[in-house]
Enzyme design. Sequence first.
Site, PDB file in Angstrom:
ATOM      1  N   ARG A  73      34.399  29.172  49.895  1.00 41.32           N
ATOM      2  CA  ARG A  73      34.700  29.383  48.593  1.00 41.32           C
ATOM      3  C   ARG A  73      33.460  30.132  47.948  1.00 41.32           C
ATOM      4  O   ARG A  73      33.604  31.166  46.924  1.00 41.32           O
ATOM      5  CB  ARG A  73      34.711  27.885  47.947  1.00 41.32           C
ATOM      6  N   HIS A  77      34.152  33.535  45.719  1.00 42.85           N
ATOM      7  CA  HIS A  77      33.698  33.429  44.204  1.00 42.85           C
ATOM      8  C   HIS A  77      32.537  34.524  44.108  1.00 42.85           C
ATOM      9  O   HIS A  77      32.242  35.224  43.210  1.00 42.85           O
ATOM     10  CB  HIS A  77      33.119  32.112  43.849  1.00 42.85           C
ATOM     11  N   ASP A  78      31.983  34.744  45.389  1.00 39.69           N
ATOM     12  CA  ASP A  78      30.781  36.028  44.962  1.00 39.69           C
ATOM     13  C   ASP A  78      31.707  37.253  45.038  1.00 39.69           C
ATOM     14  O   ASP A  78      31.200  38.106  44.308  1.00 39.69           O
ATOM     15  CB  ASP A  78      29.742  35.996  46.392  1.00 39.69           C
ATOM     16  N   VAL A  81      33.003  38.952  42.070  1.00 40.05           N
ATOM     17  CA  VAL A  81      32.083  39.412  40.833  1.00 40.05           C
ATOM     18  C   VAL A  81      31.135  40.288  41.093  1.00 40.05           C
ATOM     19  O   VAL A  81      30.156  39.842  42.244  1.00 40.05           O
ATOM     20  CB  VAL A  81      31.283  38.130  40.224  1.00 40.05           C
ATOM     21  N   GLY A  83      31.458  42.491  43.410  1.00 40.20           N
ATOM     22  CA  GLY A  83      31.462  42.627  45.008  1.00 40.20           C
ATOM     23  C   GLY A  83      30.763  41.812  45.560  1.00 40.20           C
ATOM     24  O   GLY A  83      30.193  40.808  45.011  1.00 40.20           O
ATOM     25  N   ASP A  85      28.064  40.747  47.040  1.00 41.59           N
ATOM     26  CA  ASP A  85      26.593  41.317  46.905  1.00 41.59           C
ATOM     27  C   ASP A  85      25.470  39.977  47.025  1.00 41.59           C
ATOM     28  O   ASP A  85      24.190  40.311  46.614  1.00 41.59           O
ATOM     29  CB  ASP A  85      26.381  42.101  45.712  1.00 41.59           C
ATOM     30  N   SER A  87      25.272  38.005  44.674  1.00 39.69           N
ATOM     31  CA  SER A  87      25.043  37.770  43.175  1.00 39.69           C
ATOM     32  C   SER A  87      25.244  36.059  42.740  1.00 39.69           C
ATOM     33  O   SER A  87      24.363  35.643  41.710  1.00 39.69           O
ATOM     34  CB  SER A  87      25.753  38.511  42.155  1.00 39.69           C
ATOM     35  N   ASN A 105      32.334  27.560  38.800  1.00 37.09           N
ATOM     36  CA  ASN A 105      31.558  27.218  39.689  1.00 37.09           C
ATOM     37  C   ASN A 105      30.727  25.980  39.264  1.00 37.09           C
ATOM     38  O   ASN A 105      30.288  25.268  40.112  1.00 37.09           O
ATOM     39  CB  ASN A 105      30.436  28.407  39.894  1.00 37.09           C
ATOM     40  N   HIS A 204      42.864  26.864  51.497  1.00 39.15           N
ATOM     41  CA  HIS A 204      43.304  25.517  50.962  1.00 39.15           C
ATOM     42  C   HIS A 204      43.883  24.861  52.236  1.00 39.15           C
ATOM     43  O   HIS A 204      44.009  23.663  51.677  1.00 39.15           O
ATOM     44  CB  HIS A 204      44.134  25.759  49.666  1.00 39.15           C
ATOM     45  N   ASP A 256      44.940  20.000  51.119  1.00 34.49           N
ATOM     46  CA  ASP A 256      46.070  20.104  52.206  1.00 34.49           C
ATOM     47  C   ASP A 256      46.022  18.423  52.746  1.00 34.49           C
ATOM     48  O   ASP A 256      45.193  17.899  53.352  1.00 34.49           O
ATOM     49  CB  ASP A 256      45.594  20.867  53.525  1.00 34.49           C
ATOM     50  N   ASP A 264      44.697  25.152  59.531  1.00 32.98           N
ATOM     51  CA  ASP A 264      45.953  25.293  60.296  1.00 32.98           C
ATOM     52  C   ASP A 264      46.960  25.745  59.022  1.00 32.98           C
ATOM     53  O   ASP A 264      46.471  26.349  58.039  1.00 32.98           O
ATOM     54  CB  ASP A 264      46.413  24.236  60.996  1.00 32.98           C
TER      55      ASP A 264
END
Length: 339
Positions: A73, A77-78, A81, A83, A85, A87, A105, A204, A256, A264
């Site tokens: 995750r 999430h990186d 935003v 690309g 990088d 951040s 976040n 997920h 899940d 899976d």
Amino acid sequence: MARIGSFLIILYLTYALTLCICDDDESMYYGGNKGNLFPGFYRSSCPRAEEIVRSVVAKAVARETRMAASLMRLHFHDCFVQGCDGSLLLDTSGSIVTEKNSNPNSRSARGFEVVDEIKAALENECPNTVSCADALTLAARDSSVLTGGPSWMVPLGRRDSRSASLSGSNNNIPAPNNTFNTIVSRFNNQGLDLTDVVALSGSHTIGFSRCTSFRQRLYNQSGNGSPDTTLEQSYAANLRQRCPRSGGDQNLSELDINSAGRFDNSYFKNLIEKMGLLNSDEVLFSSNEQSRELVEKYAEDQEEFFEQFAESMIKMGNISPLTGSSGEIRKNCRKINNS
């Protein structure tokens, strides 16, 4: 838990052996040539880089299986935003306002300490060489493998940004309660198509989500005080026991319900049964014919899902990388150099 930890270590050793006999052909590009990223980037400068990342991630996942989903995750999430990088890894300092406090976040992004451990090990082996962005990308791949999911050769050579974007984090990352069209639009903005949306949502199949992310579906989906009609009733009743109408915001439920610790295709089978936890999950089956067909295909054929997931992860990892003389190689992933 001890048995799970032992299984993960064995899986890691098998995985490491498999990679040792593979050829990291530097002429191979995955998802297009994005700023000259390629799998053998550290072959000469830090030949043990991938081994080091795998080792740290394997120990972290053996301690807590949930960490695999958390690291994956962080990568997602990186990349959404500025690309891929690194951040997201920056703390607030000087002119930098951290992305860690954004709505997607805050109180949910985790795994930063594992990234710190990875970076420290890499710096000890080959100082000022491997970027935090590459370390996180590798950790996401290893998290898939260590929970039974697919592997892929990761194009490398990213550099780290010297900035972060709180507004970008708030506005670019799809939210659990977004409509189908909003989710697809936010992926499209990153150069990802509907197939990528469905395949990447398959991550997920591992991990957990907070009550605050799915409460609306249980009590007030459309603003009329009624639950979401696309949520199976007995499953909804079970969720209401963990997620009351008020309070318990941080209570966790499995993304899940059948195999939260194993990567899976069970996630897609759940969507067909109206047992996707988040609105952003279930709309993939309930809101669009094309995405429904993809859900059905991956539910029926796990190998097909694994192949597409690997391809989409490579594609996502290639979003706007900093390369060459752009950015920097951070010594500490939490702050820019000389800060």
